[in-house]
Write a protein that holds these residues in place. Sequence first.
Motif, PDB file in Angstrom:
ATOM      1  N   MET A   1       0.824  -1.187   0.000  1.00 57.43           N
ATOM      2  CA  MET A   1       0.000   0.000   0.000  1.00 57.43           C
ATOM      3  C   MET A   1       0.868   1.250   0.000  1.00 57.43           C
ATOM      4  O   MET A   1       1.969   1.256   0.525  1.00 57.43           O
ATOM      5  CB  MET A   1      -0.909   0.025   1.221  1.00 57.43           C
ATOM      6  N   ALA A   2       0.332   2.304  -0.556  1.00 55.44           N
ATOM      7  CA  ALA A   2       1.050   3.576  -0.609  1.00 55.44           C
ATOM      8  C   ALA A   2       0.977   4.287   0.739  1.00 55.44           C
ATOM      9  O   ALA A   2       0.025   4.120   1.504  1.00 55.44           O
ATOM     10  CB  ALA A   2       0.456   4.467  -1.686  1.00 55.44           C
ATOM     11  N   LYS A   3       2.011   5.095   1.011  1.00 57.68           N
ATOM     12  CA  LYS A   3       2.037   5.870   2.251  1.00 57.68           C
ATOM     13  C   LYS A   3       1.008   6.991   2.186  1.00 57.68           C
ATOM     14  O   LYS A   3       0.706   7.503   1.114  1.00 57.68           O
ATOM     15  CB  LYS A   3       3.398   6.513   2.437  1.00 57.68           C
ATOM     16  N   ALA A   4       0.525   7.385   3.340  1.00 56.93           N
ATOM     17  CA  ALA A   4      -0.360   8.545   3.416  1.00 56.93           C
ATOM     18  C   ALA A   4       0.471   9.803   3.201  1.00 56.93           C
ATOM     19  O   ALA A   4       1.571   9.931   3.743  1.00 56.93           O
ATOM     20  CB  ALA A   4      -1.058   8.592   4.762  1.00 56.93           C
ATOM     21  N   SER A   5      -0.035  10.718   2.428  1.00 58.97           N
ATOM     22  CA  SER A   5       0.697  11.951   2.132  1.00 58.97           C
ATOM     23  C   SER A   5       0.718  12.871   3.345  1.00 58.97           C
ATOM     24  O   SER A   5      -0.264  12.980   4.080  1.00 58.97           O
ATOM     25  CB  SER A   5       0.040  12.667   0.959  1.00 58.97           C
ATOM     26  N   LYS A   6       1.859  13.525   3.550  1.00 58.03           N
ATOM     27  CA  LYS A   6       1.986  14.480   4.652  1.00 58.03           C
ATOM     28  C   LYS A   6       1.560  15.877   4.238  1.00 58.03           C
ATOM     29  O   LYS A   6       1.506  16.784   5.050  1.00 58.03           O
ATOM     30  CB  LYS A   6       3.421  14.493   5.153  1.00 58.03           C
ATOM     31  N   ARG A   7       1.264  16.063   2.949  1.00 57.89           N
ATOM     32  CA  ARG A   7       0.852  17.370   2.442  1.00 57.89           C
ATOM     33  C   ARG A   7      -0.674  17.479   2.494  1.00 57.89           C
ATOM     34  O   ARG A   7      -1.377  16.536   2.166  1.00 57.89           O
ATOM     35  CB  ARG A   7       1.339  17.574   1.018  1.00 57.89           C
ATOM     36  N   ILE A   8      -1.154  18.642   2.937  1.00 59.31           N
ATOM     37  CA  ILE A   8      -2.600  18.875   2.998  1.00 59.31           C
ATOM     38  C   ILE A   8      -2.942  20.128   2.202  1.00 59.31           C
ATOM     39  O   ILE A   8      -2.107  21.011   2.022  1.00 59.31           O
ATOM     40  CB  ILE A   8      -3.101  19.019   4.461  1.00 59.31           C
ATOM     41  N   ASN A   9      -4.168  20.186   1.721  1.00 56.82           N
ATOM     42  CA  ASN A   9      -4.651  21.358   0.998  1.00 56.82           C
ATOM     43  C   ASN A   9      -5.137  22.390   2.010  1.00 56.82           C
ATOM     44  O   ASN A   9      -5.824  22.048   2.969  1.00 56.82           O
ATOM     45  CB  ASN A   9      -5.796  20.991   0.058  1.00 56.82           C
ATOM     46  N   ILE A  10      -4.766  23.647   1.774  1.00 57.58           N
ATOM     47  CA  ILE A  10      -5.200  24.729   2.661  1.00 57.58           C
ATOM     48  C   ILE A  10      -5.775  25.875   1.842  1.00 57.58           C
ATOM     49  O   ILE A  10      -5.511  25.986   0.645  1.00 57.58           O
ATOM     50  CB  ILE A  10      -4.056  25.252   3.558  1.00 57.58           C
ATOM     51  N   LYS A  11      -6.531  26.709   2.512  1.00 55.67           N
ATOM     52  CA  LYS A  11      -7.124  27.899   1.899  1.00 55.67           C
ATOM     53  C   LYS A  11      -6.516  29.126   2.561  1.00 55.67           C
ATOM     54  O   LYS A  11      -6.501  29.223   3.791  1.00 55.67           O
ATOM     55  CB  LYS A  11      -8.631  27.871   2.116  1.00 55.67           C
ATOM     56  N   LEU A  12      -6.012  30.061   1.753  1.00 53.99           N
ATOM     57  CA  LEU A  12      -5.462  31.314   2.266  1.00 53.99           C
ATOM     58  C   LEU A  12      -6.489  32.416   2.006  1.00 53.99           C
ATOM     59  O   LEU A  12      -6.824  32.689   0.853  1.00 53.99           O
ATOM     60  CB  LEU A  12      -4.138  31.652   1.586  1.00 53.99           C
ATOM     61  N   ARG A  45      -3.411  45.450  -4.378  1.00 53.23           N
ATOM     62  CA  ARG A  45      -2.186  45.659  -3.610  1.00 53.23           C
ATOM     63  C   ARG A  45      -1.851  44.381  -2.851  1.00 53.23           C
ATOM     64  O   ARG A  45      -2.645  43.449  -2.810  1.00 53.23           O
ATOM     65  CB  ARG A  45      -2.311  46.833  -2.658  1.00 53.23           C
ATOM     66  N   HIS A  46      -0.669  44.348  -2.261  1.00 46.95           N
ATOM     67  CA  HIS A  46      -0.247  43.198  -1.480  1.00 46.95           C
ATOM     68  C   HIS A  46      -0.817  43.310  -0.068  1.00 46.95           C
ATOM     69  O   HIS A  46      -0.704  44.365   0.566  1.00 46.95           O
ATOM     70  CB  HIS A  46       1.280  43.115  -1.419  1.00 46.95           C
ATOM     71  N   VAL A  47      -1.431  42.237   0.397  1.00 46.60           N
ATOM     72  CA  VAL A  47      -2.015  42.194   1.741  1.00 46.60           C
ATOM     73  C   VAL A  47      -1.671  40.849   2.379  1.00 46.60           C
ATOM     74  O   VAL A  47      -1.167  39.945   1.713  1.00 46.60           O
ATOM     75  CB  VAL A  47      -3.552  42.385   1.721  1.00 46.60           C
ATOM     76  N   GLU A  48      -1.959  40.706   3.668  1.00 44.44           N
ATOM     77  CA  GLU A  48      -1.726  39.454   4.363  1.00 44.44           C
ATOM     78  C   GLU A  48      -2.828  38.455   4.049  1.00 44.44           C
ATOM     79  O   GLU A  48      -4.010  38.792   4.050  1.00 44.44           O
ATOM     80  CB  GLU A  48      -1.694  39.670   5.871  1.00 44.44           C
ATOM     81  N   TYR A  49      -2.416  37.240   3.775  1.00 44.25           N
ATOM     82  CA  TYR A  49      -3.332  36.114   3.588  1.00 44.25           C
ATOM     83  C   TYR A  49      -3.087  35.138   4.716  1.00 44.25           C
ATOM     84  O   TYR A  49      -1.955  34.744   4.957  1.00 44.25           O
ATOM     85  CB  TYR A  49      -3.076  35.427   2.242  1.00 44.25           C
ATOM     86  N   LYS A  50      -4.152  34.755   5.411  1.00 39.74           N
ATOM     87  CA  LYS A  50      -4.022  33.853   6.555  1.00 39.74           C
ATOM     88  C   LYS A  50      -4.713  32.532   6.235  1.00 39.74           C
ATOM     89  O   LYS A  50      -5.734  32.497   5.568  1.00 39.74           O
ATOM     90  CB  LYS A  50      -4.666  34.476   7.791  1.00 39.74           C
ATOM     91  N   GLU A  51      -4.138  31.474   6.761  1.00 39.93           N
ATOM     92  CA  GLU A  51      -4.701  30.151   6.561  1.00 39.93           C
ATOM     93  C   GLU A  51      -6.033  30.032   7.292  1.00 39.93           C
ATOM     94  O   GLU A  51      -6.162  30.416   8.449  1.00 39.93           O
ATOM     95  CB  GLU A  51      -3.727  29.100   7.109  1.00 39.93           C
ATOM     96  N   SER A  52      -7.029  29.511   6.588  1.00 42.40           N
ATOM     97  CA  SER A  52      -8.345  29.304   7.198  1.00 42.40           C
ATOM     98  C   SER A  52      -8.830  27.901   6.881  1.00 42.40           C
ATOM     99  O   SER A  52      -8.289  27.240   6.005  1.00 42.40           O
ATOM    100  CB  SER A  52      -9.343  30.341   6.691  1.00 42.40           C
ATOM    101  N   LYS A  53      -9.854  27.467   7.565  1.00 41.05           N
ATOM    102  CA  LYS A  53     -10.381  26.128   7.322  1.00 41.05           C
ATOM    103  C   LYS A  53     -11.578  26.180   6.421  1.00 41.05           C
ATOM    104  O   LYS A  53     -12.238  27.153   6.270  1.00 41.05           O
ATOM    105  CB  LYS A  53     -10.783  25.485   8.641  1.00 41.05           C
TER     106      LYS A  53
END
Length: 53
Positions: A1-12, A45-53
């Motif tokens: 079996m393949a390993k579970a990926s450690k990478r997750i999808n996130i929304k900024l 313009r450039h602004v802060e993007y924060k991770e959200s669920k």
Amino acid sequence: MAKASKRINIKLQSSASSHCYYTEKNKQNTSERLVLKKYDPIVRRHVEYKESK
């Protein structure tokens, strides 16, 4: 079996408008929430993007 990926999808989510980016992060290396300065096309313009669920 393949390993579970450690990478997750996130929304900024923009701090200045309703715009958002979708990306991936390695949960094992960066367990805290991500905060990046990125370009917001709505406010133009450039602004802060924060991770959200």
